[in-house]
Enzyme design. Structure first.
Site: not given
Length: 616
Positions: A169, A171
């Site tokens: 991922d 963030d």
């Protein structure tokens, strides 16, 4: 003069017996080692009896706290000193020499007639003092840094040597953000409430409280109640807030029909969204909880009527607008040095994996322009050369479950292309899509794929449960929590709390009035220690991983949905790419005792045991 303690006590080796402590102390030390108190070079020092107000110093002789008073037994063939005492038959560390030839423990191992005398309260306090001395003599009072905040912790056995593909991922995984971002989100969403939703301008007086909430809390929309719930659906008393004010325990119990338990049908669904309860699992939810509580506080303080559902939705939408309108992205892009942390470490992790022949991919909900600028800041302008596949605006968790959305390619300027996607090219950028097409086009399946994310539901749950990928949870809060666990205050408080709990369990059979008063005093002290340890983590809600003794709802999902968890991706730099992680075998309640309170209670004599002996 007492011999100096060595690291043998910490690694589970049997220590040399000491005249003042006896073999019971050695058994306790081994148990603490089994519980995780291992640290090379950590010295055992004395614990001052006045470290905590109300704790009594003691100089009583040591004995096994579960087997009754310290009475030399004639059956102990190896006992040549008056200080050597015989543990009971059920004591986990009892030696063979303490038993009669037929293997039956002598009756004198239990409480003596003196213990049953006219002053049982004196006996209880003697046990208290003996236990206090045991902790006093064996607990290292210095900070020994028993836990490493840069370590990776395993819920499941996993060999990195078998992992060929690493996914990420963006963030709070590849990009770690400063806490300064939370106050910006709070302030901006507060202005959206005032300007667009016409909320009272007076809510501007509420500023962001950085340590107000912790991740994993639940919010009961209909009751405007923010609370911490354990893995068994029980509200932890003392951790329920309406607005910025704590709700009394009695009121919480009354609100839920005379119980702390929240029924399953009211709890959140698979992704943390229930009919009336929402769980805040995202790190970005910290400012949302603070804003929600501040607005509720204003309405309650001014006796303004409001609909709980509307208020919750308005705050949630205002926070969402900060993201959807790109405000947060703009702040970060304008000052990356201020908001992005650990950029060099992210670069080191990625380049190291590629140099060892690993394939990399990125799946994020963030837009390409934002990811591109952030990755150029952390890794360099050629960051895309490190990744075999890059997918933005993925719409997780729907990306993992919805088969309908096809992949779209973006050109160099981020404009969508219209050509049909028949294969995924390295260096290209793709938008949306779905995991089923991803698996078909790449062939990356099963345990040879390891995906890292910070959101247990949106990032990890489906991948582990539906597709058999390996998963790694990024938990930034872990670093701070471990630093607290490593403190002298926490170590002392927790260990004495465990010991005191064992005494309470063992001695509760004494039911005369004086004894009940003693037990009540111990219960009060135990509650006070619990409150102290809770506040070390967060003054309102405590640790994100534990209630007083149970795992939290968040912690249970962490164990269920992740093979590994760590404070940041940089922790990977401390391990070989072929390293195998082995989860520690922690004892089930019926297994061999390893914790101090179990050592205290494992020797407990069952009432009426002689009358029950025929039931075999």
């Amino acid at each position: 003069m007492r011999p100096r303690r060595t690291t043998a006590h910490l690694v589970g080796l049997r220590p040399e017996p000491e005249q003042a402590l006896g073999r019971e102390a050695g058994q306790w030390a081994e148990g603490m080692a089994g519980a995780g108190l291992r640290a090379a070079g950590c010295r055992w020092l004395r614990l001052r009896g006045d470290d905590v107000p109300g704790w009594q110093r003691a100089a009583a002789a040591s004995s096994c706290q579960g087997c009754g008073p310290s009475i030399p037994s004639p059956s102990c063939a190896g006992s040549t000193s008056p200080s050597a005492h015989c543990p009971g038959a059920n004591c986990p560390g009892a030696s063979a020499s303490c038993f009669s030839p037929d293997g039956v423990a002598p009756r004198s191992a239990g409480p003596s007639p003196a213990a049953q005398s006219s002053e049982p309260s004196a006996y209880l306090w003697s046990r208290y003092r003996e236990m206090r001395k045991l902790v006093h003599d064996l607990l290292p009072p210095e900070v020994c840094n028993l836990l490493n905040p840069n370590a990776i912790y395993a819920n499941n056995e996993i060999s990195l040597g078998e992992v060929e593909v690493y996914g990420f991922d963006y963030d709070y995984t590849l990009a770690q953000y400063s806490d300064l971002l939370h106050s910006m989100i709070f302030n901006t969403a507060r202005e959206i409430l005032i300007e667009q939703y016409k909320y009272p301008g007076e809510i501007r007086k509420y500023d962001y409280i950085p340590d107000f909430a912790i991740r994993g809390l639940h919010y009961d929309v209909q009751k405007s109640l923010l609370m911490k719930i354990d893995a068994f659906h029980y509200v932890q008393l003392g951790t329920a807030y309406r607005g910025l004010r704590p709700v009394p325990d009695e009121e919480v119990i009354d609100l839920y029909g005379g119980t702390q338990h929240i029924p399953l049908y009211q709890m959140s669904d698979f992704y943390g969204k229930g009919p009336s309860l929402k769980q805040f699992m995202d790190i970005f939810s910290l400012p949302e909880m603070a804003l929600l509580s501040s607005v509720v506080e204003h309405f309650l303080a001014h006796k303004l009527e409001f609909d709980q559902t509307h208020l919750y939705k308005d705050v949630s939408d205002a926070i969402r607008d900060v993201h959807i309108k790109g405000l947060m992205y703009r702040w970060i892009e304008e000052d990356m040095e201020k908001y992005i942390l650990r950029g060099d470490e992210t670069h080191a992790v990625l380049t190291r994996l590629v140099s060892h022949g690993k394939k990399l991919f990125l799946i994020t909900n963030s837009p390409f322009s934002f990811v591109d600028k952030g990755m150029k800041h952390m890794v360099g302008k050629d960051w895309r050369d490190l990744f075999d596949v890059v997918i933005v605006r993925a719409d997780k968790p729907n990306f993992f479950t919805d088969r309908r959305k096809p992949f779209r390619k973006l050109d160099e300027s981020g404009v969508l292309q219209w050509d049909k996607i028949s294969h995924l090219e390295k260096g290209k950028i793709y938008r949306q899509g779905n995991l089923f097409d991803f698996l078909h086009l790449t062939g990356w399946r099963g345990s040879r794929v390891l995906y890292f994310g910070d959101h247990l539901y949106s990032d990890l749950a489906d991948l582990m449960l539906r597709h058999g990928w390996r998963t790694g949870a990024i938990i930034p809060e872990l670093e701070r929590e471990i630093s607290i666990i490593n403190t002298e205050q926490y170590m002392h408080s927790l260990t004495w709390q465990q010991a005191l709990t064992g005494l309470l369990e063992r001695m509760q059979t004494y039911r005369d009035e004086e004894s009940r008063q003693v037990l009540a005093a111990w219960m009060k002290e135990r509650q006070e220690i619990r409150a102290v340890t809770k506040k070390l983590f967060n003054p309102r809600f405590g640790s994100i991983f534990r209630t007083f003794h149970n795992p939290t709802y968040f912690s249970r999902r962490l164990v269920r949905f992740s093979d590994l968890y760590m404070a940041s991706l940089s922790c990977l730099l401390n391990y070989s790419v072929n390293f195998t992680f082995y989860p520690r075998r922690t004892p089930l309640q019926h297994e061999a005792p390893l914790w101090m309170d179990q050592l205290c209670t494992g020797c407990m004599k069952t009432p009426f045991l002689e009358e029950m002996v025929h039931i075999r």
